[in-house]
Motif scaffolding. Structure first.
Motif, mmCIF file in Angstrom:
data_model
loop_
_atom_site.group_PDB
_atom_site.id
_atom_site.type_symbol
_atom_site.label_atom_id
_atom_site.label_comp_id
_atom_site.label_asym_id
_atom_site.label_seq_id
_atom_site.Cartn_x
_atom_site.Cartn_y
_atom_site.Cartn_z
ATOM 1 N N UNK A 1 67.596 30.460 -49.951
ATOM 2 C CA UNK A 1 67.622 29.302 -50.850
ATOM 3 C C UNK A 1 67.177 28.034 -50.161
ATOM 4 N N UNK A 2 67.554 27.871 -48.901
ATOM 5 C CA UNK A 2 67.144 26.691 -48.138
ATOM 6 C C UNK A 2 65.653 26.738 -47.815
ATOM 7 N N UNK A 3 65.179 27.915 -47.469
ATOM 8 C CA UNK A 3 63.788 28.085 -47.041
ATOM 9 C C UNK A 3 62.835 28.121 -48.235
ATOM 10 N N UNK A 4 63.329 28.626 -49.361
ATOM 11 C CA UNK A 4 62.456 28.836 -50.511
ATOM 12 C C UNK A 4 61.685 30.123 -50.357
ATOM 13 N N UNK A 5 62.391 31.143 -49.889
ATOM 14 C CA UNK A 5 61.758 32.423 -49.595
ATOM 15 C C UNK A 5 62.629 33.542 -50.151
ATOM 16 N N UNK A 6 62.152 34.739 -49.998
ATOM 17 C CA UNK A 6 62.856 35.935 -50.427
ATOM 18 C C UNK A 6 63.884 36.331 -49.366
ATOM 19 N N UNK A 7 65.104 36.720 -49.744
ATOM 20 C CA UNK A 7 66.110 37.126 -48.765
ATOM 21 C C UNK A 7 65.671 38.291 -47.874
ATOM 22 N N UNK A 8 64.817 39.169 -48.382
ATOM 23 C CA UNK A 8 64.343 40.291 -47.566
ATOM 24 C C UNK A 8 63.500 39.776 -46.399
ATOM 25 N N UNK A 9 62.650 38.810 -46.653
ATOM 26 C CA UNK A 9 61.843 38.207 -45.586
ATOM 27 C C UNK A 9 62.760 37.559 -44.567
ATOM 28 N N UNK A 10 63.759 36.843 -45.045
ATOM 29 C CA UNK A 10 64.709 36.180 -44.150
ATOM 30 C C UNK A 10 65.445 37.216 -43.308
ATOM 31 N N UNK A 11 65.899 38.295 -43.920
ATOM 32 C CA UNK A 11 66.613 39.347 -43.170
ATOM 33 C C UNK A 11 65.718 39.958 -42.100
ATOM 34 N N UNK A 12 64.459 40.186 -42.430
ATOM 35 C CA UNK A 12 63.538 40.759 -41.440
ATOM 36 C C UNK A 12 63.361 39.831 -40.241
ATOM 37 N N UNK A 13 63.233 38.554 -40.495
ATOM 38 C CA UNK A 13 63.079 37.590 -39.397
ATOM 39 C C UNK A 13 64.385 37.468 -38.622
ATOM 40 N N UNK A 14 65.516 37.495 -39.322
ATOM 41 C CA UNK A 14 66.807 37.474 -38.635
ATOM 42 C C UNK A 14 66.935 38.680 -37.700
ATOM 43 N N UNK A 15 66.469 39.837 -38.144
ATOM 44 C CA UNK A 15 66.512 41.034 -37.300
ATOM 45 C C UNK A 15 65.666 40.839 -36.045
ATOM 46 N N UNK A 16 64.494 40.234 -36.195
ATOM 47 C CA UNK A 16 63.652 39.963 -35.034
ATOM 48 C C UNK A 16 64.325 38.981 -34.075
ATOM 49 N N UNK A 17 64.971 37.961 -34.628
ATOM 50 C CA UNK A 17 65.683 36.994 -33.788
ATOM 51 C C UNK A 17 66.853 37.655 -33.068
ATOM 52 N N UNK A 18 67.515 38.573 -33.755
ATOM 53 C CA UNK A 18 68.622 39.296 -33.129
ATOM 54 C C UNK A 18 68.112 40.214 -32.024
ATOM 55 N N UNK A 19 67.027 40.924 -32.289
ATOM 56 C CA UNK A 19 66.453 41.814 -31.275
ATOM 57 C C UNK A 19 66.020 41.034 -30.038
ATOM 58 N N UNK A 20 65.647 39.777 -30.215
ATOM 59 C CA UNK A 20 65.254 38.920 -29.093
ATOM 60 C C UNK A 20 66.470 38.302 -28.400
ATOM 61 N N UNK A 21 67.661 38.557 -28.935
ATOM 62 C CA UNK A 21 68.880 38.034 -28.327
ATOM 63 C C UNK A 21 69.183 36.580 -28.655
ATOM 64 N N UNK A 22 68.520 36.038 -29.663
ATOM 65 C CA UNK A 22 68.717 34.626 -30.000
ATOM 66 C C UNK A 22 69.884 34.398 -30.956
ATOM 67 N N UNK A 23 70.153 35.378 -31.813
ATOM 68 C CA UNK A 23 71.270 35.259 -32.750
ATOM 69 C C UNK A 23 72.063 36.558 -32.764
ATOM 70 N N UNK A 24 73.245 36.464 -33.341
ATOM 71 C CA UNK A 24 74.065 37.632 -33.611
ATOM 72 C C UNK A 24 74.262 37.674 -35.117
ATOM 73 N N UNK A 25 74.013 38.821 -35.723
ATOM 74 C CA UNK A 25 74.143 38.975 -37.160
ATOM 75 C C UNK A 25 75.326 39.894 -37.438
ATOM 76 N N UNK A 26 76.241 39.396 -38.262
ATOM 77 C CA UNK A 26 77.364 40.216 -38.710
ATOM 78 C C UNK A 26 77.095 40.587 -40.155
ATOM 79 N N UNK A 27 77.042 41.866 -40.419
ATOM 80 C CA UNK A 27 76.725 42.365 -41.762
ATOM 81 C C UNK A 27 77.735 41.879 -42.794
#
Length: 145
Positions: A33-59
């Protein structure tokens, strides 16, 4: 040359996570909602950020947390995390130059060094900028508005 929108979306995700931490549950739907994008796109980028060790995602309702101070996250970190070609050379050569042509036979050798220098310069510049400065700019803009 163009860096995809995934780069700026990733920065947006991190800025929103920091700005709303403790005030709002940071979910992919909220971020979309903040980005103006689809949640699936956001989740995919969040996964990449998590794989890079930049964030932690709790389901589920857990949301995301940033793993280190924004001042220690550079544009280069984001670039390497989300740009799928970031592990490759920035410039790619065409695959089949004619080896019987003097230009075709030598084009790679003629350009390799300068293209490597350009890529190193871009990476150095990306590493010189951090998300702490971006966050400071956001806070100043929010206060001014």
């Amino acid at each position: 040359m163009q860096i995809s929108t995934k780069f700026t979306i990733a920065v947006h995700i991190l800025m929103a996570a920091k700005y709303f931490e403790g005030k709002q549950k940071i979910t992919s739907s909220f971020l979309a909602g903040s980005i103006g994008s689809n949640p699936v796109i956001v989740r995919n980028i969040m996964l990449q950020l998590q794989e890079a060790g930049l964030i932690n995602v709790k389901r589920g309702p857990g949301g995301i947390t940033i793993n280190r101070p924004l001042s220690q996250i550079t544009y280069l970190d984001i670039y390497k995390a989300v740009e799928t070609n970031s592990g490759n050379d920035l410039f790619r050569f065409h695959e089949n130059p004619n080896p019987r042509c003097p230009v075709g036979r030598n084009i790679f050798k003629a350009m390799d060094d300068s293209l490597d220098q350009i890529q190193r310069a871009l990476e150095k510049e990306l590493a010189a900028h951090n998300l702490g400065a971006v966050y400071d700019n956001i806070e100043a803009a929010v206060e001014a508005s």
